[in-house]
Design a protein around this motif. Sequence first.
Motif, PDB file in Angstrom:
ATOM      1  N   VAL A  38       0.836  -1.199   0.000  1.00  0.00           N
ATOM      2  CA  VAL A  38       0.000   0.000   0.000  1.00  0.00           C
ATOM      3  C   VAL A  38       0.876   1.256   0.000  1.00  0.00           C
ATOM      4  N   PHE A  39       2.019   1.190   0.648  1.00  0.00           N
ATOM      5  CA  PHE A  39       2.905   2.346   0.769  1.00  0.00           C
ATOM      6  C   PHE A  39       3.739   2.587  -0.486  1.00  0.00           C
ATOM      7  N   ARG A  40       3.591   1.735  -1.491  1.00  0.00           N
ATOM      8  CA  ARG A  40       4.233   1.960  -2.782  1.00  0.00           C
ATOM      9  C   ARG A  40       3.291   2.655  -3.763  1.00  0.00           C
ATOM     10  N   ASP A  41       2.039   2.831  -3.392  1.00  0.00           N
ATOM     11  CA  ASP A  41       1.064   3.509  -4.243  1.00  0.00           C
ATOM     12  C   ASP A  41       1.495   4.969  -4.433  1.00  0.00           C
ATOM     13  N   PRO A  42       1.506   5.458  -5.687  1.00  0.00           N
ATOM     14  CA  PRO A  42       1.940   6.843  -5.935  1.00  0.00           C
ATOM     15  C   PRO A  42       1.147   7.889  -5.152  1.00  0.00           C
ATOM     16  N   GLY A  43      -0.140   7.672  -4.952  1.00  0.00           N
ATOM     17  CA  GLY A  43      -0.955   8.613  -4.180  1.00  0.00           C
ATOM     18  C   GLY A  43      -0.571   8.641  -2.709  1.00  0.00           C
ATOM     19  N   VAL A  44      -0.286   7.477  -2.156  1.00  0.00           N
ATOM     20  CA  VAL A  44       0.154   7.402  -0.761  1.00  0.00           C
ATOM     21  C   VAL A  44       1.531   8.046  -0.620  1.00  0.00           C
ATOM     22  N   VAL A  45       2.421   7.758  -1.568  1.00  0.00           N
ATOM     23  CA  VAL A  45       3.768   8.351  -1.531  1.00  0.00           C
ATOM     24  C   VAL A  45       3.664   9.879  -1.582  1.00  0.00           C
ATOM     25  N   ALA A  46       2.837  10.398  -2.481  1.00  0.00           N
ATOM     26  CA  ALA A  46       2.674  11.852  -2.589  1.00  0.00           C
ATOM     27  C   ALA A  46       2.094  12.434  -1.299  1.00  0.00           C
ATOM     28  N   ALA A  47       1.075  11.804  -0.748  1.00  0.00           N
ATOM     29  CA  ALA A  47       0.450  12.292   0.486  1.00  0.00           C
ATOM     30  C   ALA A  47       1.425  12.258   1.661  1.00  0.00           C
ATOM     31  N   SER A  48       2.352  11.311   1.638  1.00  0.00           N
ATOM     32  CA  SER A  48       3.288  11.168   2.761  1.00  0.00           C
ATOM     33  C   SER A  48       4.176  12.397   2.940  1.00  0.00           C
ATOM     34  N   SER A  49       4.346  13.201   1.890  1.00  0.00           N
ATOM     35  CA  SER A  49       5.188  14.397   2.011  1.00  0.00           C
ATOM     36  C   SER A  49       4.571  15.442   2.941  1.00  0.00           C
ATOM     37  N   HIS A  50       3.290  15.303   3.250  1.00  0.00           N
ATOM     38  CA  HIS A  50       2.607  16.243   4.137  1.00  0.00           C
ATOM     39  C   HIS A  50       2.582  15.757   5.592  1.00  0.00           C
ATOM     40  N   PHE A  51       3.244  14.631   5.840  1.00  0.00           N
ATOM     41  CA  PHE A  51       3.279  14.025   7.167  1.00  0.00           C
ATOM     42  C   PHE A  51       4.712  13.679   7.543  1.00  0.00           C
ATOM     43  N   VAL A  52       4.919  13.464   8.825  1.00  0.00           N
ATOM     44  CA  VAL A  52       6.118  12.791   9.288  1.00  0.00           C
ATOM     45  C   VAL A  52       5.717  11.324   9.397  1.00  0.00           C
ATOM     46  N   MET A  53       6.407  10.479   8.664  1.00  0.00           N
ATOM     47  CA  MET A  53       6.060   9.058   8.590  1.00  0.00           C
ATOM     48  C   MET A  53       6.960   8.278   9.551  1.00  0.00           C
ATOM     49  N   ILE A  54       6.346   7.609  10.515  1.00  0.00           N
ATOM     50  CA  ILE A  54       7.088   6.847  11.530  1.00  0.00           C
ATOM     51  C   ILE A  54       6.714   5.382  11.399  1.00  0.00           C
ATOM     52  N   LEU A  55       7.730   4.540  11.304  1.00  0.00           N
ATOM     53  CA  LEU A  55       7.541   3.095  11.196  1.00  0.00           C
ATOM     54  C   LEU A  55       8.117   2.439  12.445  1.00  0.00           C
ATOM     55  N   ILE A  56       7.300   1.610  13.095  1.00  0.00           N
ATOM     56  CA  ILE A  56       7.719   0.980  14.352  1.00  0.00           C
ATOM     57  C   ILE A  56       7.552  -0.522  14.253  1.00  0.00           C
ATOM     58  N   ASP A  57       8.654  -1.228  14.459  1.00  0.00           N
ATOM     59  CA  ASP A  57       8.639  -2.689  14.569  1.00  0.00           C
ATOM     60  C   ASP A  57       8.262  -2.996  16.014  1.00  0.00           C
ATOM     61  N   VAL A  58       7.112  -3.624  16.216  1.00  0.00           N
ATOM     62  CA  VAL A  58       6.590  -3.828  17.568  1.00  0.00           C
ATOM     63  C   VAL A  58       7.474  -4.729  18.423  1.00  0.00           C
ATOM     64  N   ASP A  59       8.242  -5.600  17.779  1.00  0.00           N
ATOM     65  CA  ASP A  59       9.133  -6.471  18.547  1.00  0.00           C
ATOM     66  C   ASP A  59      10.415  -5.747  18.941  1.00  0.00           C
ATOM     67  N   ALA A  60      10.843  -4.803  18.114  1.00  0.00           N
ATOM     68  CA  ALA A  60      12.074  -4.067  18.397  1.00  0.00           C
ATOM     69  C   ALA A  60      11.838  -2.893  19.338  1.00  0.00           C
ATOM     70  N   ASP A  61      10.620  -2.357  19.359  1.00  0.00           N
ATOM     71  CA  ASP A  61      10.310  -1.202  20.204  1.00  0.00           C
ATOM     72  C   ASP A  61       9.024  -1.457  20.987  1.00  0.00           C
ATOM     73  N   LYS A  62       9.134  -2.300  21.992  1.00  0.00           N
ATOM     74  CA  LYS A  62       7.979  -2.670  22.804  1.00  0.00           C
ATOM     75  C   LYS A  62       7.422  -1.485  23.605  1.00  0.00           C
ATOM     76  N   ILE A  63       8.284  -0.547  23.970  1.00  0.00           N
ATOM     77  CA  ILE A  63       7.836   0.618  24.739  1.00  0.00           C
ATOM     78  C   ILE A  63       6.898   1.478  23.892  1.00  0.00           C
ATOM     79  N   ALA A  64       7.308   1.816  22.676  1.00  0.00           N
ATOM     80  CA  ALA A  64       6.451   2.612  21.788  1.00  0.00           C
ATOM     81  C   ALA A  64       5.171   1.856  21.459  1.00  0.00           C
ATOM     82  N   ASN A  65       5.293   0.558  21.249  1.00  0.00           N
ATOM     83  CA  ASN A  65       4.121  -0.247  20.929  1.00  0.00           C
ATOM     84  C   ASN A  65       3.080  -0.144  22.041  1.00  0.00           C
ATOM     85  N   GLY A  66       3.509  -0.200  23.279  1.00  0.00           N
ATOM     86  CA  GLY A  66       2.583  -0.094  24.404  1.00  0.00           C
ATOM     87  C   GLY A  66       2.101   1.322  24.650  1.00  0.00           C
ATOM     88  N   ALA A  67       2.966   2.303  24.402  1.00  0.00           N
ATOM     89  CA  ALA A  67       2.617   3.697  24.666  1.00  0.00           C
ATOM     90  C   ALA A  67       1.595   4.247  23.674  1.00  0.00           C
TER      91      ALA A  67
END
Length: 133
Positions: A38-67
């Motif tokens: 879904v994140f390879r869609d040109p519309g999503v890619v274009a829209a992402s420039s208006h956001f800060v995009m944060i990707l979190i691996d739930v196993d690597a960052d359990k604190i953020a996942n819970g917070a």
Amino acid sequence: INWRDIKSGIYESSQTGKPVVMVFHATWCSACKKYRAVFRDPGVVAASSHFVMILIDVDADKIANGAFAPDGTYVPRTLFLDSDGNVRTEFRGAGDPQYPHSINVDGPDELRALMTKAGAALRPAEKKADDRT
């Protein structure tokens, strides 16, 4: 898409006023693997420039996942935050009410629509004022 980790992403959002799209995933999750396309869609890619995009691996960052789990720690989970770091629960998927922050993994339409809606509601006031002139 220029993905950030949580620390640099939250900082960037607070400094720029851009809202956040925070995506929680796991390497073992089959739905997460589908969602990546879904994140390879040109519309999503274009829209992402208006956001800060944060990707979190739930196993690597359990604190953020819970917070950042307004309704559970399921994956994939997509949250929208304002630049003050507040989770905006009104931007949610239309699917299973038990997992409201699950977005359709089979296509980009739902995510694009939510990004459009959240971007209009959450982008900095100065930008909105500029648009009226």
